[in-house]
Scaffold this active site. Structure first.
Site, PDB file in Angstrom:
ATOM      1  N   GLU A  85     -22.299  14.740   4.368  1.00 52.89           N
ATOM      2  CA  GLU A  85     -21.321  15.790   4.631  1.00 52.89           C
ATOM      3  C   GLU A  85     -22.055  17.127   4.580  1.00 52.89           C
ATOM      4  O   GLU A  85     -21.697  18.086   5.245  1.00 52.89           O
ATOM      5  CB  GLU A  85     -20.248  15.743   3.530  1.00 52.89           C
ATOM      6  CG  GLU A  85     -19.190  16.769   3.712  1.00 52.89           C
ATOM      7  CD  GLU A  85     -18.365  17.017   2.460  1.00 52.89           C
ATOM      8  OE1 GLU A  85     -17.998  18.166   2.226  1.00 52.89           O
ATOM      9  OE2 GLU A  85     -18.088  16.060   1.736  1.00 52.89           O
TER      10      GLU A  85
ATOM     11  N   ARG B  86     -13.088  16.551   7.337  1.00 56.04           N
ATOM     12  CA  ARG B  86     -14.345  17.288   7.164  1.00 56.04           C
ATOM     13  C   ARG B  86     -14.975  17.726   8.498  1.00 56.04           C
ATOM     14  O   ARG B  86     -16.189  17.940   8.581  1.00 56.04           O
ATOM     15  CB  ARG B  86     -15.382  16.470   6.380  1.00 56.04           C
ATOM     16  CG  ARG B  86     -15.015  16.127   4.954  1.00 56.04           C
ATOM     17  CD  ARG B  86     -14.923  17.348   4.059  1.00 56.04           C
ATOM     18  NE  ARG B  86     -14.883  16.989   2.658  1.00 56.04           N
ATOM     19  CZ  ARG B  86     -13.785  16.698   1.968  1.00 56.04           C
ATOM     20  NH1 ARG B  86     -12.605  16.720   2.561  1.00 56.04           N
ATOM     21  NH2 ARG B  86     -13.862  16.418   0.685  1.00 56.04           N
TER      22      ARG B  86
ATOM     23  N   SER C 296     -19.733  16.597  -2.829  1.00 55.54           N
ATOM     24  CA  SER C 296     -19.935  15.298  -2.172  1.00 55.54           C
ATOM     25  C   SER C 296     -21.105  15.422  -1.189  1.00 55.54           C
ATOM     26  O   SER C 296     -21.080  16.284  -0.319  1.00 55.54           O
ATOM     27  CB  SER C 296     -18.706  14.907  -1.356  1.00 55.54           C
ATOM     28  OG  SER C 296     -17.584  14.855  -2.168  1.00 55.54           O
TER      29      SER C 296
HETATM   30  N1  EPU Z   1     -15.700   5.817  -7.159  1.00 59.09           N
HETATM   31  C1  EPU Z   1     -16.536   4.913  -7.761  1.00 59.09           C
HETATM   32  N2  EPU Z   1     -17.745   5.336  -8.189  1.00 59.09           N
HETATM   33  C2  EPU Z   1     -18.150   6.623  -8.076  1.00 59.09           C
HETATM   34  C3  EPU Z   1     -17.303   7.554  -7.460  1.00 59.09           C
HETATM   35  C4  EPU Z   1     -16.072   7.128  -7.000  1.00 59.09           C
HETATM   36  O1  EPU Z   1     -16.210   3.741  -7.893  1.00 59.09           O
HETATM   37  O2  EPU Z   1     -19.255   6.932  -8.521  1.00 59.09           O
HETATM   38  C5  EPU Z   1     -14.351   5.388  -6.747  1.00 59.09           C
HETATM   39  C6  EPU Z   1     -13.307   5.967  -7.688  1.00 59.09           C
HETATM   40  O3  EPU Z   1     -13.082   5.155  -8.780  1.00 59.09           O
HETATM   41  C7  EPU Z   1     -12.086   6.052  -6.803  1.00 59.09           C
HETATM   42  C8  EPU Z   1     -12.664   6.319  -5.419  1.00 59.09           C
HETATM   43  O4  EPU Z   1     -14.028   5.950  -5.475  1.00 59.09           O
HETATM   44  O5  EPU Z   1     -11.426   4.810  -6.764  1.00 59.09           O
HETATM   45  C9  EPU Z   1     -12.499   7.754  -4.982  1.00 59.09           C
HETATM   46  O6  EPU Z   1     -13.158   8.616  -5.880  1.00 59.09           O
HETATM   47  P1  EPU Z   1     -12.702  10.153  -6.078  1.00 59.09           P
HETATM   48  O7  EPU Z   1     -11.241  10.247  -6.253  1.00 59.09           O
HETATM   49  O8  EPU Z   1     -13.589  10.759  -7.091  1.00 59.09           O
HETATM   50  O9  EPU Z   1     -12.922  10.818  -4.671  1.00 59.09           O
HETATM   51  P2  EPU Z   1     -14.037  10.639  -3.558  1.00 59.09           P
HETATM   52  O10 EPU Z   1     -13.456   9.873  -2.427  1.00 59.09           O
HETATM   53  O11 EPU Z   1     -15.283  10.146  -4.161  1.00 59.09           O
HETATM   54  C10 EPU Z   1     -13.234  12.753  -2.222  1.00 59.09           C
HETATM   55  C11 EPU Z   1     -13.811  14.024  -1.675  1.00 59.09           C
HETATM   56  C12 EPU Z   1     -14.018  15.041  -2.783  1.00 59.09           C
HETATM   57  C13 EPU Z   1     -12.678  15.322  -3.425  1.00 59.09           C
HETATM   58  C14 EPU Z   1     -12.116  14.004  -3.961  1.00 59.09           C
HETATM   59  C15 EPU Z   1     -10.722  14.156  -4.505  1.00 59.09           C
HETATM   60  C16 EPU Z   1     -15.109  13.403   0.279  1.00 59.09           C
HETATM   61  C17 EPU Z   1     -16.457  13.253   0.867  1.00 59.09           C
HETATM   62  N3  EPU Z   1     -15.070  13.764  -0.999  1.00 59.09           N
HETATM   63  O12 EPU Z   1     -14.202  12.177  -3.088  1.00 59.09           O
HETATM   64  O13 EPU Z   1     -14.494  16.237  -2.196  1.00 59.09           O
HETATM   65  O14 EPU Z   1     -12.798  16.251  -4.473  1.00 59.09           O
HETATM   66  O15 EPU Z   1     -12.032  13.033  -2.884  1.00 59.09           O
HETATM   67  O16 EPU Z   1      -9.858  14.368  -3.443  1.00 59.09           O
HETATM   68  O17 EPU Z   1     -14.107  13.199   0.975  1.00 59.09           O
HETATM   69  C18 EPU Z   1     -16.448  17.535  -1.687  1.00 59.09           C
HETATM   70  O18 EPU Z   1     -16.141  17.405  -0.508  1.00 59.09           O
HETATM   71  O19 EPU Z   1     -17.479  18.140  -2.067  1.00 59.09           O
HETATM   72  C19 EPU Z   1     -15.620  16.880  -2.705  1.00 59.09           C
HETATM   73  C20 EPU Z   1     -15.950  16.896  -3.974  1.00 59.09           C
END
Ligand code: EPU
Length: 347
Positions: A343, A173, A247
């Site tokens: 972010e 990012r 995010s």
């Molecule tokens: N999780 C929770 N609770 C929540 C949300 C997530 O426990 O409320 C846990 C999930 O169960 C999972 C882990 O956190 O084990 C990761 O969650 P997720 O796959 O939804 O991805 P993220 O790390 O929360 C990142 C990116 C997203 C992208 C997704 C998929 C960042 C800041 N965000 O989110 O990007 O779509 O991975 O690759 O790196 C964005 O930048 O706007 C965005 C949506």
């Protein structure tokens, strides 16, 4: 050379407005105004803009689709937006896109034309230029993996500059456009290298589970794009319905020792190994553990399906969202001893 131009046959002139509402230009749905708003439609117009800006026009805010922006007040300066919209296929695997082109239209073009590598970045909101600033990423792919070069106009001199991927210093990012080069360049175009060989990345998160649920073993690029879109739509609110900027926080990267301490305490804590000394922990998980998922403070709230996303429940001011952001940061710091940083670009 294949080309796709979105310029109307009627010659457009540069948009230049005073006291302009940015409501249509930010997906958080904040009703703030700027002193001046300029949209340029060609590289030459971007150069003209660079030449005409004076001290009185500053500060400058260079805006893409406004999908990663939180406005906390009226902007006492000039907002610059690229209306350069084209996509051209240069050769078998390279495409060059105008900075104002909608990112997801790039992905759609690639999937439809046998150019592979962008499928996992389906339906990320925003435009090509901002994507190159922010190094957008999802499901194990970052746009830096595809970017070959970035073209821009230097605001100070009006000169056209070309940057290689390496010169942009991409990381999670981050890019040089967000730091040392902040506010110095108007990005005009980005060139990407795709692959003509299909090698889908299916190992991130629940992609395989989502495919299995549809009884698909080996998805076509179109099917993968559909599945990615469905996963995103299930978790991320539609800005047209509920204002948000995806995010809100970056996932924190912590030393392995810190991760080990927490992992002993919180069994099953999700994490991604960065290298032998660092782990990335999902901020959404940290926020949920603090009890914030689905909770509101005034008209700003934490999304009930993904705690990483802050939403505008209607009429929230930017300051209300910032107040919620700071409260969450405080709680995560208290509970886990971890700093989470936005972010989203807060102005
Ligand atoms: N999780 C929770 N609770 C929540 C949300 C997530 O426990 O409320 C846990 C999930 O169960 C999972 C882990 O956190 O084990 C990761 O969650 P997720 O796959 O939804 O991805 P993220 O790390 O929360 C990142 C990116 C997203 C992208 C997704 C998929 C960042 C800041 N965000 O989110 O990007 O779509 O991975 O690759 O790196 C964005 O930048 O706007 C965005 C949506």
């Amino acid at each position: 050379m294949q080309g796709k131009e979105e310029r109307s046959t009627r010659e457009k002139t540069m948009t230049d407005r005073k006291d302009y509402s940015l409501l249509r230009h930010n997906t958080f749905g904040i009703d703030a105004k700027c002193k001046r708003f300029i949209e340029y439609d060609t590289v030459e117009e971007a150069q003209q803009v660079a030449q005409m800006l004076t001290e009185a026009d500053r500060p400058l805010l260079i805006l893409g689709g406004g999908s990663n922006l939180l406005l906390t007040a009226d902007y006492d300066g000039t907002v610059l937006h690229s209306g350069i919209r084209f996509l051209e296929q240069i050769d078998e695997c390279h495409i060059r896109c105008g900075s104002g082109y909608v990112w997801d239209d790039v992905v759609a073009y690639c999937v439809e034309n046998g150019l592979y590598g962008a499928e996992n970045l389906s339906i990320i909101p925003g435009e090509v230029g901002a994507g190159a600033v922010q190094n957008i990423g999802a499901y194990g792919v970052e746009v830096k993996d595809l970017i070959v070069s970035v073209e821009a106009v230097e605001i100070e001199t009006g000169r056209i500059r070309h940057f290689t991927n390496a010169e942009c210093e991409y990381s999670y990012r981050q890019s040089k456009f967000k730091h040392a080069w902040q506010g110095r360049f108007l990005i005009t175009a980005v060139t990407y290298k795709l692959s003509t060989t299909y090698a889908p990345k299916l190992d991130y998160g629940n992609i395989r589970a989502a495919l299995a649920a549809k009884q698909i073993d080996f998805p076509t690029a179109t099917e993968l794009r559909e599945v990615i879109s469905e996963i995103r739509n299930a978790k991320l609110p539609d800005p047209k319905v509920l204002g948000n900027a995806g995010s809100f926080f970056m996932n924190p990267i912590v030393p392995t020792q810190k991760y080990n301490e927490l992992a002993r305490q919180y069994e099953g804590m999700p994490h991604y190994t960065i290298d032998s000394e660092h782990e990335k922990i999902p901020a959404g998980w940290l926020i949920e553990q603090c009890g914030w998922k689905g909770k509101a403070m005034g008209r700003a709230a934490v999304h009930d399906k993904q705690a990483l996303v802050l939403v505008n429940r209607g009429g929230a001011t930017g300051s209300e969202v910032v107040h919620l952001c700071e409260t969450i940061q405080h709680d995560v710091r208290q509970k886990f001893g971890i700093e989470i940083n936005p972010e989203v670009n807060i102005r």
